[in-house]
Design an enzyme around this catalytic site. Structure first.
Site, PDB file in Angstrom:
ATOM      1  N   HIS A 187      33.278  46.625  61.958  1.00  0.00           N
ATOM      2  CA  HIS A 187      34.586  47.377  61.750  1.00  0.00           C
ATOM      3  C   HIS A 187      35.221  47.064  60.577  1.00  0.00           C
ATOM      4  O   HIS A 187      36.275  47.610  60.166  1.00  0.00           O
ATOM      5  CB  HIS A 187      35.402  47.075  62.976  1.00  0.00           C
ATOM      6  CG  HIS A 187      35.719  45.685  63.069  1.00  0.00           C
ATOM      7  ND1 HIS A 187      35.169  44.635  63.330  1.00  0.00           N
ATOM      8  CD2 HIS A 187      36.993  45.338  62.791  1.00  0.00           C
ATOM      9  CE1 HIS A 187      35.892  43.457  63.299  1.00  0.00           C
ATOM     10  NE2 HIS A 187      37.080  43.873  62.745  1.00  0.00           N
TER      11      HIS A 187
HETATM   12  C1  UD1 Z   1      42.268  44.990  63.190  1.00  0.00           C
HETATM   13  C2  UD1 Z   1      42.407  43.691  62.550  1.00  0.00           C
HETATM   14  C3  UD1 Z   1      41.143  42.871  62.594  1.00  0.00           C
HETATM   15  C4  UD1 Z   1      40.443  42.722  63.665  1.00  0.00           C
HETATM   16  C5  UD1 Z   1      40.360  44.077  64.492  1.00  0.00           C
HETATM   17  C6  UD1 Z   1      39.562  44.072  65.794  1.00  0.00           C
HETATM   18  C7  UD1 Z   1      44.293  43.707  60.884  1.00  0.00           C
HETATM   19  C8  UD1 Z   1      44.609  43.749  59.547  1.00  0.00           C
HETATM   20  N1  UD1 Z   1      43.111  43.814  61.341  1.00  0.00           N
HETATM   21  O1  UD1 Z   1      41.414  45.654  62.501  1.00  0.00           O
HETATM   22  O2  UD1 Z   1      41.279  41.644  61.918  1.00  0.00           O
HETATM   23  O3  UD1 Z   1      39.286  42.109  63.439  1.00  0.00           O
HETATM   24  O4  UD1 Z   1      41.626  44.723  64.541  1.00  0.00           O
HETATM   25  O5  UD1 Z   1      39.636  45.280  66.348  1.00  0.00           O
HETATM   26  O6  UD1 Z   1      45.182  43.310  61.741  1.00  0.00           O
HETATM   27  N2  UD1 Z   1      42.487  52.628  66.279  1.00  0.00           N
HETATM   28  C9  UD1 Z   1      42.315  53.448  67.532  1.00  0.00           C
HETATM   29  N3  UD1 Z   1      42.738  53.117  68.792  1.00  0.00           N
HETATM   30  C10 UD1 Z   1      43.136  51.671  68.747  1.00  0.00           C
HETATM   31  C11 UD1 Z   1      43.213  50.830  67.756  1.00  0.00           C
HETATM   32  C12 UD1 Z   1      43.029  51.381  66.579  1.00  0.00           C
HETATM   33  O7  UD1 Z   1      41.982  54.542  67.315  1.00  0.00           O
HETATM   34  O8  UD1 Z   1      43.311  51.276  69.801  1.00  0.00           O
HETATM   35  C13 UD1 Z   1      42.327  53.045  65.053  1.00  0.00           C
HETATM   36  C14 UD1 Z   1      43.486  53.201  64.349  1.00  0.00           C
HETATM   37  O9  UD1 Z   1      43.834  54.644  64.247  1.00  0.00           O
HETATM   38  C15 UD1 Z   1      42.992  52.626  63.064  1.00  0.00           C
HETATM   39  C16 UD1 Z   1      41.824  52.086  62.940  1.00  0.00           C
HETATM   40  O10 UD1 Z   1      41.423  52.068  64.323  1.00  0.00           O
HETATM   41  O11 UD1 Z   1      43.112  53.942  61.950  1.00  0.00           O
HETATM   42  C17 UD1 Z   1      42.100  50.668  62.702  1.00  0.00           C
HETATM   43  O12 UD1 Z   1      42.914  49.933  63.452  1.00  0.00           O
HETATM   44  P1  UD1 Z   1      44.074  48.873  62.788  1.00  0.00           P
HETATM   45  O13 UD1 Z   1      44.592  48.210  63.928  1.00  0.00           O
HETATM   46  O14 UD1 Z   1      44.637  49.191  61.731  1.00  0.00           O
HETATM   47  O15 UD1 Z   1      42.780  47.728  62.294  1.00  0.00           O
HETATM   48  P2  UD1 Z   1      41.293  47.221  62.840  1.00  0.00           P
HETATM   49  O16 UD1 Z   1      40.415  47.842  61.928  1.00  0.00           O
HETATM   50  O17 UD1 Z   1      41.367  47.508  64.357  1.00  0.00           O
END
Ligand code: UD1
Length: 368
Positions: A209
């Site tokens: 991820h």
């Molecule tokens: C975040 C953390 C990372 C951790 C990871 C575990 C930061 C900077 N990064 O990264 O350290 O390892 O979580 O998962 O905080 N999304 C969904 N549904 C959700 C959550 C996210 O669809 O419930 C999508 C969002 O639209 C977004 C993408 O996933 O575009 C990334 O989510 P985000 O929370 O920004 O960062 P992660 O890549 O999950």
């Protein structure tokens, strides 16, 4: 005496397992401590959030800030605005933040500026790679918080080198391993492997991820080629993070995925099911932070597809192997792990399932 109010912040998937055992440990001090859970809503899908509350038997948070996704600046800013309101209303005596996600930095900055003391759990870890958003979150959080609770000696060394007040550093072990202890009992009852018709050791469990691994089409395609190679030897169970899922679609790679027989894509798994699949996997391929620690504790071979790790103890003592995330290096590492003897690890100091009990005891002593 009025009970002291302590807020613990959770936001993203890896936070839940770090806070759940702490919440349990604070129950013993119910007379003196009111432990309040605040969920920022950074992760919001059922599979990324609610499922973990259920599996970890954690009560629903008292406050849900519902900030959702956005750019780093947007997400961090939204969390700060909403968390400030909670702090002003509750006037907590301490805010606890965990790990290295955007919720961690946002809430620590907010609390410190309101004059509230902050404790950081899993402090001091450093990858020394400032292109990782998590590294920035770690450095900023540690530089402004009052108390640092550390999982491994490298964290103590880093904080000392950065000039953190030694009286505020506590080497206590790993709350993530506390949750793993809890999960192991339940994982035995998981039916996930049977449902997927998998025999022990006939599969590899993979997660990806990190933006550097999944946000570029060429890079993500490279991983599919690696999976294709690996599928000659093992089935691959791949629970797909929402970021990765979105990109597979966006880069039109879904057809390529279907062409790899033996590559089984799943929705993100709950905690107990994930641990149960980990237990019977032949090995793990990941770019996660926490999985490096879980596999070290469980002595399961782990290939971490990153240039650096902020958790060096998993390399020095554990079963973790850092693999340069390029096609040739990963294929070489896959061939080695399949055909050659594997690394034998030991369990790091204080990873004994009692870190949260130690942390709660220390925190309670601050108020005596
Ligand atoms: C975040 C953390 C990372 C951790 C990871 C575990 C930061 C900077 N990064 O990264 O350290 O390892 O979580 O998962 O905080 N999304 C969904 N549904 C959700 C959550 C996210 O669809 O419930 C999508 C969002 O639209 C977004 C993408 O996933 O575009 C990334 O989510 P985000 O929370 O920004 O960062 P992660 O890549 O999950």
């Amino acid at each position: 005496m009025n009970r002291k109010k302590i807020i613990s912040v959770v936001g993203a998937r890896p936070n839940f397992m770090k806070v759940a055992p702490l919440h349990r440990a604070f129950q013993k001090y119910n007379d003196t401590i009111e432990h309040i859970l605040v969920h920022t809503g950074q992760h919001y899908d059922f599979s990324m959030s609610d499922a973990f509350f259920k599996d970890l038997e954690m009560p629903q948070p008292s406050y849900f800030l519902g900030v959702g996704s956005g750019s780093h600046a947007e997400q961090t800013a939204k969390i700060m605005v909403e968390f400030e309101k909670v702090c002003k209303e509750l006037k907590p005596d301490l805010v606890i933040v965990v790990g290295d996600v955007n919720s961690t930095i946002a809430c620590s900055v907010t609390a410190v500026k309101l004059g509230i003391k902050v404790a950081h759990i899993e402090a001091g870890l450093r990858s020394f790679d400032r292109t990782m958003p998590e590294e920035i979150n770690r450095i900023v959080t540690d530089s402004i918080c009052n108390y640092c609770f550390v999982t491994e000696q490298s964290g103590v060394d880093n904080l000392n080198r950065e000039g953190f007040d030694t009286n505020g550093i506590f080497f206590v072990g790993n709350t993530m391993i506390d949750s793993l202890y809890f999960a192991l009992e339940h994982a035995k009852n998981s039916e996930k492997r049977n449902t997927l018709n998998l025999e022990p050791k006939e599969y590899v469990l993979a997660t990806l991820h990190r933006p550097t691994n999944v946000d570029e089409p060429e890079k993500l395609y490279e991983y599919l080629k690696i999976f294709k190679h690996l599928s000659r030897y093992r089935k691959i169970i791949f629970p797909v993070h929402p970021r990765t899922r979105k990109n597979l679609k966006y880069f039109s790679l879904e057809k390529k995925v279907e062409e790899i027989s033996g590559l089984i894509l799943l929705e993100p798994l709950g905690y107990i099911d994930f641990i149960s699949l980990m237990l019977d996997a032949d090995f793990i391929m990941t770019d996660s932070g926490g999985i490096q620690e879980e596999t070290t504790y469980l002595k399961i071979p782990c290939l971490t597809l990153r240039t650096t790790t902020e958790r060096p103890v998993t390399i020095e003592q554990g079963t973790n192997v850092l693999v340069q995330p390029d096609e040739n290096s990963i294929i070489q590492a896959v061939n080695d792990i399949i055909h050659k003897p594997r690394k034998v690890g030991t369990i790091p100091e204080l990873w004994d399932g009692k870190a949260s009990v130690r942390i709660a005891k220390i925190i309670v002593s601050f108020f005596n």
